[in-house]
Design a protein around this motif. Structure first.
Motif, PDB file in Angstrom:
ATOM      1  N   SER A 211       0.821  -1.214   0.000  1.00  0.00           N
ATOM      2  CA  SER A 211       0.000   0.000   0.000  1.00  0.00           C
ATOM      3  C   SER A 211       0.852   1.259   0.000  1.00  0.00           C
ATOM      4  O   SER A 211       0.570   2.218  -0.742  1.00  0.00           O
ATOM      5  N   ASP A 212       1.904   1.280   0.825  1.00  0.00           N
ATOM      6  CA  ASP A 212       2.731   2.482   0.875  1.00  0.00           C
ATOM      7  C   ASP A 212       3.524   2.680  -0.403  1.00  0.00           C
ATOM      8  O   ASP A 212       3.785   3.813  -0.834  1.00  0.00           O
ATOM      9  N   GLN A 213       3.886   1.570  -1.060  1.00  0.00           N
ATOM     10  CA  GLN A 213       4.606   1.703  -2.327  1.00  0.00           C
ATOM     11  C   GLN A 213       3.698   2.205  -3.445  1.00  0.00           C
ATOM     12  O   GLN A 213       4.142   2.935  -4.330  1.00  0.00           O
TER      13      GLN A 213
ATOM     14  N   THR B  89       1.297   4.391  -3.085  1.00  0.00           N
ATOM     15  CA  THR B  89       1.262   5.846  -2.874  1.00  0.00           C
ATOM     16  C   THR B  89       2.555   6.499  -3.331  1.00  0.00           C
ATOM     17  O   THR B  89       2.544   7.539  -3.997  1.00  0.00           O
TER      18      THR B  89
ATOM     19  N   TYR C  41       7.714  -4.611  -1.958  1.00  0.00           N
ATOM     20  CA  TYR C  41       8.017  -3.396  -1.191  1.00  0.00           C
ATOM     21  C   TYR C  41       9.137  -2.592  -1.854  1.00  0.00           C
ATOM     22  O   TYR C  41       9.134  -1.367  -1.845  1.00  0.00           O
TER      23      TYR C  41
END
Length: 233
Positions: free
Chosen positions: A84-86, A88, A164
């Protein structure tokens, strides 16, 4: 003496022996799929596309194709392979914006020379929710060149293993796909700067050479050294 157990998380911690199994073959497939997705986004997706372009912050933009023309579609697509953070971070680094109700991206294409069909992988570290690997991926062509990469997969609840990070190891340093794309952009800008003839004063005379009409380059590009520096900077 009485003791009270206090829970610090409503979700149980995932222990190493409870982690979903993931073979090296499956990990390699996930890295490969993530790269296919990444470069598909760089190319703008698939389907119908508004061919208009516009300028934003001094950069030419184009609209994304139908398959990726909303943030919901884009995040869902990247989320199939990236954490999820990647997702974004990728959207931010690729400078994708919303313009007049549709997504748009810098007007610069790119691609990969890595032949993932012949890639090999080796797991180097593992925790409850993280696995690290080194990968050797040959380049397309007749040579024997191979890119060495390091990558990490992380487990996300209700989603599974996701990419990631994936970086090329080059002389001890790493180069991300985003950095590679930036080089594509800079190369394109340098190319068109030379095509326009540079900047500054110029000799406005024209002449014919081998049947072609020629003009002089402007002051910033009027010798081979300045031309070479433009492409090498």
């Amino acid at each position: 003496m009485n003791f009270k157990i206090v829970s610090i998380s409503k979700d149980p911690q995932l222990m190493k022996d409870q982690a979903p199994s993931l073979s090296e073959k499956e990990a390699l497939g996930l890295f490969k799929e993530s790269q296919n997705s990444y470069w598909n986004v760089v190319r703008g997706g698939e389907g119908k596309q508004n061919q208009a372009t516009f300028t934003h912050n001094g950069m030419e933009y184009r609209y994304m194709a139908e398959s990726l023309n909303t943030m919901k579609k884009l995040k869902a697509y990247l989320g199939k392979t990236y954490t999820s953070d990647q997702v974004t971070a990728l959207i931010k680094r690729l400078e994708i914006i919303e313009h007049k109700g549709a997504l748009a991206q810098p007007n610069a294409d790119g691609g990969s020379l890595l032949n993932w069909e012949k890639a090999t992988i080796k797991e180097t570290a593992s925790t409850a929710t993280s696995k690290k690997f080194t990968l050797n991926v040959p380049l397309y062509g007749d040579g024997n060149e191979v890119d060495k990469l390091q990558g990490e997969l992380r487990y996300e609840k209700d989603k599974g293993w996701r990419v990631y990070s994936l970086e090329t190891i080059l002389n001890g340093d790493t180069v991300t796909p985003e950095q590679a794309l930036q080089l594509f952009k800079e190369a394109k800008n340098s190319y068109w700067y030379v095509v326009m003839g540079g900047e500054g004063q110029r000799n406005e005379e024209r002449f014919t050479h081998k049947g072609k009409d020629y003009r002089y380059m402007a002051e910033s590009l009027n010798n081979y050294d300045s031309m070479r520096n433009t492409f090498m900077s």
